[in-house]
Write a protein that holds these residues in place. Structure first.
Motif, PDB file in Angstrom:
ATOM      1  N   HIS A  45      -2.105   2.819  -7.689  1.00  0.00           N
ATOM      2  CA  HIS A  45      -1.478   1.545  -7.332  1.00  0.00           C
ATOM      3  C   HIS A  45      -0.353   1.174  -8.299  1.00  0.00           C
ATOM      4  O   HIS A  45       0.710   0.714  -7.876  1.00  0.00           O
ATOM      5  CB  HIS A  45      -2.543   0.450  -7.329  1.00  0.00           C
ATOM      6  N   LEU A  50       0.860  -1.180   0.000  1.00  0.00           N
ATOM      7  CA  LEU A  50       0.000   0.000   0.000  1.00  0.00           C
ATOM      8  C   LEU A  50       0.895   1.229   0.000  1.00  0.00           C
ATOM      9  O   LEU A  50       1.886   1.281   0.734  1.00  0.00           O
ATOM     10  CB  LEU A  50      -0.892   0.033   1.238  1.00  0.00           C
ATOM     11  N   ARG A 110      -7.045  -5.346   2.630  1.00  0.00           N
ATOM     12  CA  ARG A 110      -5.832  -6.066   2.222  1.00  0.00           C
ATOM     13  C   ARG A 110      -5.413  -7.075   3.298  1.00  0.00           C
ATOM     14  O   ARG A 110      -4.968  -8.182   2.996  1.00  0.00           O
ATOM     15  CB  ARG A 110      -4.689  -5.076   1.989  1.00  0.00           C
ATOM     16  N   ASN A 112      -8.844  -7.348  -5.387  1.00  0.00           N
ATOM     17  CA  ASN A 112     -10.073  -6.636  -5.030  1.00  0.00           C
ATOM     18  C   ASN A 112     -11.302  -7.259  -5.690  1.00  0.00           C
ATOM     19  O   ASN A 112     -12.254  -6.551  -6.023  1.00  0.00           O
ATOM     20  CB  ASN A 112      -9.950  -5.161  -5.422  1.00  0.00           C
ATOM     21  N   GLU A 154      -9.135   0.391   3.196  1.00  0.00           N
ATOM     22  CA  GLU A 154      -8.389  -0.415   2.232  1.00  0.00           C
ATOM     23  C   GLU A 154      -7.343  -1.261   2.947  1.00  0.00           C
ATOM     24  O   GLU A 154      -7.119  -2.419   2.589  1.00  0.00           O
ATOM     25  CB  GLU A 154      -7.713   0.463   1.180  1.00  0.00           C
ATOM     26  N   VAL A 203     -13.173  -1.025  -8.745  1.00  0.00           N
ATOM     27  CA  VAL A 203     -11.953  -0.270  -8.487  1.00  0.00           C
ATOM     28  C   VAL A 203     -11.910   0.924  -9.432  1.00  0.00           C
ATOM     29  O   VAL A 203     -12.046   0.763 -10.648  1.00  0.00           O
ATOM     30  CB  VAL A 203     -10.706  -1.153  -8.680  1.00  0.00           C
ATOM     31  N   ASN A 262      -7.667   4.797  -8.425  1.00  0.00           N
ATOM     32  CA  ASN A 262      -7.006   3.837  -7.538  1.00  0.00           C
ATOM     33  C   ASN A 262      -6.069   2.913  -8.306  1.00  0.00           C
ATOM     34  O   ASN A 262      -5.009   2.531  -7.811  1.00  0.00           O
ATOM     35  CB  ASN A 262      -8.039   3.020  -6.773  1.00  0.00           C
TER      36      ASN A 262
END
Length: 226
Positions: free
Chosen positions: A177, A99, A111, A164, A107, A169, A173
């Motif tokens: 990421h 992350l 995870r 996810n 979030e 998503v 994001n």
């Protein structure tokens, strides 16, 4: 479930600890790399939250020593670094996920749940949707047991969507990421759509039945067996 948080930011580490305690996890803390290794080699943990930028020993050195000593505890990296190469380096050294700071606690908890469900055995490195299978440790992708060649960014997008699963998503994001601080907000949406198009072609998903478009949001991979 016992979790070790390794970070040198006291405010952040205590904030995470309080949230995890409310979720009924047992939590230990370490503020530098040397203290972290002492705890890891003495105690048993179900998950480790590991910052990369640490005093005495950085996160890369910590995870390298862990894996060298055959400690298979799942590791979620917490890092302020935005460069894709830094993230890939951590994953290649044995981290299971990462992350980028700042992140939402929601979030983070999601995870954590994913990594704890996956467990510590070899299967924990495998994510699968129907005929598509990826190994997050070896960075390999298979379609009907045939290898699929993806670019590093295509792999990260597919991996992120599988992590996810059943959640829409956003493009933002995904960009955050995969590209970190490198992405341009003006060209982001089109750039991601191009990568998704190429990814769908390579995994034989031209109609978007695997990687589904969620209008106004982004993309999602859905588990139809649920």
């Amino acid at each position: 479930m016992r979790i070790l948080i390794i970070d040198d930011e006291p405010e952040l580490i205590h904030q995470i600890r309080q949230i995890l305690l409310k979720q009924r996890y047992t939590v230990d803390m370490a503020y530098d790399g040397e203290e972290a290794l002492e705890r890891i080699f003495v105690d048993s943990y179900d998950l480790i939250l590991l910052d990369i930028m640490l005093p005495k020993l950085d996160g890369y050195s910590v995870i390298n020593e862990m894996r060298r000593e055959n400690v298979k505890t799942p590791v979620l990296m917490l890092t302020a670094k935005g460069m894709t190469e830094d993230k890939i380096k951590g994953l290649d050294m044995g981290a299971d996920d990462y992350l980028t700071k700042p992140f939402s606690m929601g979030e983070l908890l999601a995870r954590i749940r994913v990594l704890l469900r996956r467990g510590n055995d070899l299967a924990s490195s495998v994510l699968q949707k129907d005929k598509i299978r990826i190994n997050t440790a070896s960075r390999e992708v298979f379609l009907d047991d045939n290898p699929v060649s993806l670019t590093p960014k295509e792999f990260l997008i597919l991996e992120f969507l599988l992590y996810n699963m059943n959640r829409a998503v956003s493009r933002f994001n995904i960009a955050e990421h995969v590209w970190g601080e490198e992405f341009d907000t003006y060209s982001m949406s089109n750039n991601i759509d191009v990568h998704i198009k190429n990814l769908r072609r390579k995994i034989n998903d031209p109609g978007g039945q695997v990687i589904r478009t969620v209008r106004g949001v982004g993309y999602m991979i859905k588990d139809d067996s649920q």
